[in-house]
Design an enzyme around this catalytic site. Structure first.
Site, PDB file in Angstrom:
ATOM      1  N   ASP A  34      47.154  36.920  49.122  1.00 19.90           N
ATOM      2  CA  ASP A  34      47.045  38.341  49.421  1.00 19.90           C
ATOM      3  C   ASP A  34      47.356  39.122  48.131  1.00 19.90           C
ATOM      4  O   ASP A  34      47.908  38.564  47.176  1.00 19.90           O
ATOM      5  CB  ASP A  34      48.074  38.631  50.521  1.00 19.90           C
ATOM      6  CG  ASP A  34      48.421  40.085  50.656  1.00 19.90           C
ATOM      7  OD1 ASP A  34      47.494  40.888  50.814  1.00 19.90           O
ATOM      8  OD2 ASP A  34      49.624  40.416  50.588  1.00 19.90           O
ATOM      9  N   ASP A  36      48.625  43.024  47.837  1.00 18.52           N
ATOM     10  CA  ASP A  36      49.804  43.900  47.878  1.00 18.52           C
ATOM     11  C   ASP A  36      51.020  43.188  48.454  1.00 18.52           C
ATOM     12  O   ASP A  36      50.973  42.632  49.548  1.00 18.52           O
ATOM     13  CB  ASP A  36      49.503  45.141  48.733  1.00 18.52           C
ATOM     14  CG  ASP A  36      48.512  46.054  48.068  1.00 18.52           C
ATOM     15  OD1 ASP A  36      48.926  46.913  47.288  1.00 18.52           O
ATOM     16  OD2 ASP A  36      47.297  45.884  48.311  1.00 18.52           O
ATOM     17  N   ASP A 219      52.417  38.374  52.657  1.00 23.59           N
ATOM     18  CA  ASP A 219      53.707  39.018  52.887  1.00 23.59           C
ATOM     19  C   ASP A 219      53.743  39.896  54.130  1.00 23.59           C
ATOM     20  O   ASP A 219      54.786  40.462  54.442  1.00 23.59           O
ATOM     21  CB  ASP A 219      54.066  39.915  51.697  1.00 23.59           C
ATOM     22  CG  ASP A 219      53.231  41.181  51.693  1.00 23.59           C
ATOM     23  OD1 ASP A 219      51.996  41.067  51.773  1.00 23.59           O
ATOM     24  OD2 ASP A 219      53.818  42.284  51.659  1.00 23.59           O
TER      25      ASP A 219
HETATM   26 MG   LIG Z   1      50.302  42.262  51.501  1.00 19.21          MG
END
Ligand SMILES: [Mg+2]
Length: 283
Positions: A34, A36, A219
């Site tokens: 991923d 961000d 995350d």
């Molecule tokens: Mg993320």
């Protein structure tokens, strides 16, 4: 590899099995992250997010060593490439960026973006949002137009969690009126067409590249479908290793993780350690 290094890089048997498979046959390994919160630290203004240079450089090291490296993000592919400087990093010359949860794609090898036209419903919803925010009396909500999606960020509100709760149901109703869905994230509600997620994107890439060992790191809640897909691949004879870039804001992924690292610097360290093992492995 030594027992110690394996234990540091994966805390589960499944994760260690994936590492062994990756080291034994790196050409059929896929390493995808991923953007961000994983390669890029979370900042108040999403437009000014910049990738952690060490994380991107470490991914580049792996790019030299494994079959496929990729970024799978909710951001538009072009934005991720620009914010990550992904077209300028050594080792990423063959990388794939899947943007908008897999609808958009950038291939570093050709420099080509594949970006289908956005659905008109997104513009209709965007036009209706200012009135809705005024009606709810919310100030500080930041709208992020992503062409195929709209993010409503509450991070800059006086009470981010309260604003998120106030918004959730009215935004869901507005999206539904236009045939769209809502994906919650960390202090963000994202309105987008239903039926596309990172799990679909990951599976399609695994099949395209013929990958046998699959590392995915994320995350946030938007990464959950990819986590479930990566675990499901184990039932199909592949190995997978789930990396969670942990933060104070979201720990819903941690129970699925094969390894938990400390944000983008932790991702950088993990990738570097795997690259060290690959470079040091006996020929
Ligand atoms: Mg993320």
């Amino acid at each position: 590899m030594t027992e110690t290094s394996a234990a540091e890089l994966a805390r589960t048997d499944e994760g260690r099995a994936c590492l062994e498979a990756l080291l034994a046959d790196p050409a059929t390994a896929l390493v995808a992250f991923d953007f961000d919160g994983t390669l890029s630290p979370i900042v108040a203004d999403p437009a000014s997010a910049v990738a952690d240079p060490e994380a991107v450089a470490a991914l580049g090291r792996l790019g030299h060593l494994v079959g496929t490296v990729a970024v799978i993000t909710g951001r538009p592919a072009r934005t991720a490439v620009e914010l990550g400087g992904l077209d300028r990093v050594a080792g990423l010359e063959g990388m794939v960026v899947l943007g908008q949860y897999g609808i958009e794609r950038w291939d570093a090898e050709t420099g080509e973006f594949r970006i289908p036209p956005p659905p008109a419903e997104i513009d209709d919803v965007e036009a209706a949002l200012p009135a809705l925010l005024a009606e709810l009396g919310l100030t500080g909500v930041q709208l992020e137009h992503k062409q195929r999606a709209i993010g409503l960020h509450t991070r800059r509100c006086a009470d981010p969690a309260g604003a998120f709760r106030t918004l959730a149901e009215p935004v869901r109703q507005l999206a539904e009126q236009h045939g769209l869905g809502v994906e919650p994230g960390r202090n963000v509600l994202e309105i987008r067409p239903p039926g596309v997620d990172k799990g679909d994107a990951l599976r399609a890439l695994v099949e395209e590249r013929g990958s046998r060992s699959v590392v995915f790191g994320g995350d946030d809640l938007g990464d959950l479908p990819a986590f479930h897909t990566a675990r499901a691949l184990r039932e199909e004879g592949l190995t997978s290793l789930l990396v969670v870039s942990a933060s104070a804001e979201e720990d819903a992924l941690v129970q699925l993780a094969d390894v938990v690292v400390d944000g983008p610097p932790g991702v950088a360290g993990w990738c570097s350690a795997v690259a060290d093992l690959l470079e040091g492995r006996p020929a």
